[in-house]
Design an enzyme around this catalytic site. Sequence first.
Site, short mmCIF file in Angstrom:
data_model
loop_
_atom_site.label_atom_id
_atom_site.label_comp_id
_atom_site.label_asym_id
_atom_site.label_seq_id
_atom_site.Cartn_x
_atom_site.Cartn_y
_atom_site.Cartn_z
CG MET A 1 -3.01 9.64 -16.43
SD MET A 1 -4.06 10.00 -15.03
CE MET A 1 -3.18 11.35 -14.29
CG HIS B 1 5.65 16.64 -19.55
ND1 HIS B 1 6.60 15.75 -19.12
CD2 HIS B 1 4.62 16.53 -18.66
CE1 HIS B 1 6.20 15.15 -18.02
NE2 HIS B 1 4.98 15.59 -17.72
N GLY C 1 9.19 14.80 -20.14
CA GLY C 1 9.33 13.65 -19.23
C GLY C 1 8.77 12.40 -19.89
CG HIS C 2 4.58 12.08 -20.58
ND1 HIS C 2 4.12 13.36 -20.39
CD2 HIS C 2 3.97 11.33 -19.64
CE1 HIS C 2 3.26 13.38 -19.39
NE2 HIS C 2 3.15 12.16 -18.91
N GLY D 1 8.17 6.45 -14.90
CA GLY D 1 9.08 7.48 -14.41
C GLY D 1 9.35 7.35 -12.92
CD GLN E 1 2.38 5.59 -11.36
OE1 GLN E 1 1.32 6.15 -11.12
NE2 GLN E 1 3.10 5.87 -12.43
CB SER F 1 4.26 17.69 -13.21
OG SER F 1 2.91 17.44 -12.91
P1 AMP Z 1 1.33 10.72 -16.06
O1 AMP Z 1 0.91 11.08 -17.43
O2 AMP Z 1 1.57 11.89 -15.16
O3 AMP Z 1 0.46 9.65 -15.44
O4 AMP Z 1 2.76 10.04 -16.20
C1 AMP Z 1 2.98 8.97 -17.08
C2 AMP Z 1 4.37 8.44 -16.86
O5 AMP Z 1 5.32 9.46 -17.11
C3 AMP Z 1 4.61 7.97 -15.41
O6 AMP Z 1 5.38 6.78 -15.43
C4 AMP Z 1 5.38 9.12 -14.82
O7 AMP Z 1 6.21 8.74 -13.74
C5 AMP Z 1 6.19 9.58 -16.01
N1 AMP Z 1 6.62 10.96 -15.82
C6 AMP Z 1 5.84 12.03 -15.52
N2 AMP Z 1 6.60 13.13 -15.36
C7 AMP Z 1 7.89 12.75 -15.55
C8 AMP Z 1 9.15 13.43 -15.51
N3 AMP Z 1 9.25 14.71 -15.22
N4 AMP Z 1 10.27 12.70 -15.78
C9 AMP Z 1 10.18 11.38 -16.07
N5 AMP Z 1 9.03 10.69 -16.11
C10 AMP Z 1 7.90 11.37 -15.86
#
Ligand code: AMP
Length: 287
Positions: free
Chosen positions: A32, A36, A38-39, A156, A162, A194
């Site tokens: 979304m 960061h 994580g992504h 993630g 999910q 996050s």
């Molecule tokens: P989001 O943009 O929050 O919808 O996350 C997109 C993807 O990035 C999802 O598969 C999340 O699980 C993953 N994700 C978000 N935060 C982290 C993190 N801290 N470490 C690893 N993956 C992450």
Amino acid sequence: MSSLLLNKKSDVRNQIGIWKKSNLKIGLVPTMGALHAGHASLIKKAKETCDKVVVSVFVNPIQFGPNEDYNKYPRTLENDKKLCDESGVDIVFAPTPNEMYGENKKLKDTDLTFVCPPYKLVDCLCGKSRVGHFDGVATVVFKLFNIVTPDYAFFGQKDAQQLFILKQAVKDLDLNVEIVACPIIREEDGLAMSSRNTYLSKEERMEALTISKALREIQKTYVGGIDDAKILFDVAVATISKNVEIEYIEFRNFDTFDKIEKISENTLVAIAVRVGKTRLIDNIILG
Ligand code: AMP
């Protein structure tokens, strides 16, 4: 390397079609945005596994409840594009809601075809307070699968429920894509990264740190020989700041998603809390 920024489904399909003719392996990282580290770790894994990597950046309206943060969710496409350029992403797919769902759709279950994962998996943990959330997630992810037709898709472990639901939905509906799970990336002090961490004030961020601390305490206690979920639950409650509102702390078998009382192999310990107005989740796997 500059990634290709595309907004139209048809442009993505055309480019993917060209790559598929050369038998290239396609990886998809759905996000979304507000990207960061994580992504970035998902993107890195995708680059290692695939020939071409697509990152979708789409704040998906149908996975937000009426009182949730859809409007205020951070939108930082310029920075996201930069991160994707630097990470060697081939396509950044950033559609509008109209492009994704059609002009003037009401985006309700009366007006749109949804992918609905099993009730047993959605009516618990985050799905209890976020009614309809996982239907919205599964629907947008399956649409992305149909547009991008990836060989691999990267998610993630941070969003453990999910991940579990999508794996099961892919299996149940015979989709030809391999879901790859990637570990949680944390700040140096332990806070799980996050996009919603940007909502936290300095004080709230300090309070939020007690969530990952609680998970570490659970792990320490478990390694010390305690496998009773009730005792480990109490350890977590005692560690989490009193200013943090606990939504749930649950112990589930991560192969079956059943609730468990004794830690066994592959146990998910999942926590959701509210720090001020911000809802945060984190988890750990034990056993
Ligand atoms: P989001 O943009 O929050 O919808 O996350 C997109 C993807 O990035 C999802 O598969 C999340 O699980 C993953 N994700 C978000 N935060 C982290 C993190 N801290 N470490 C690893 N993956 C992450």
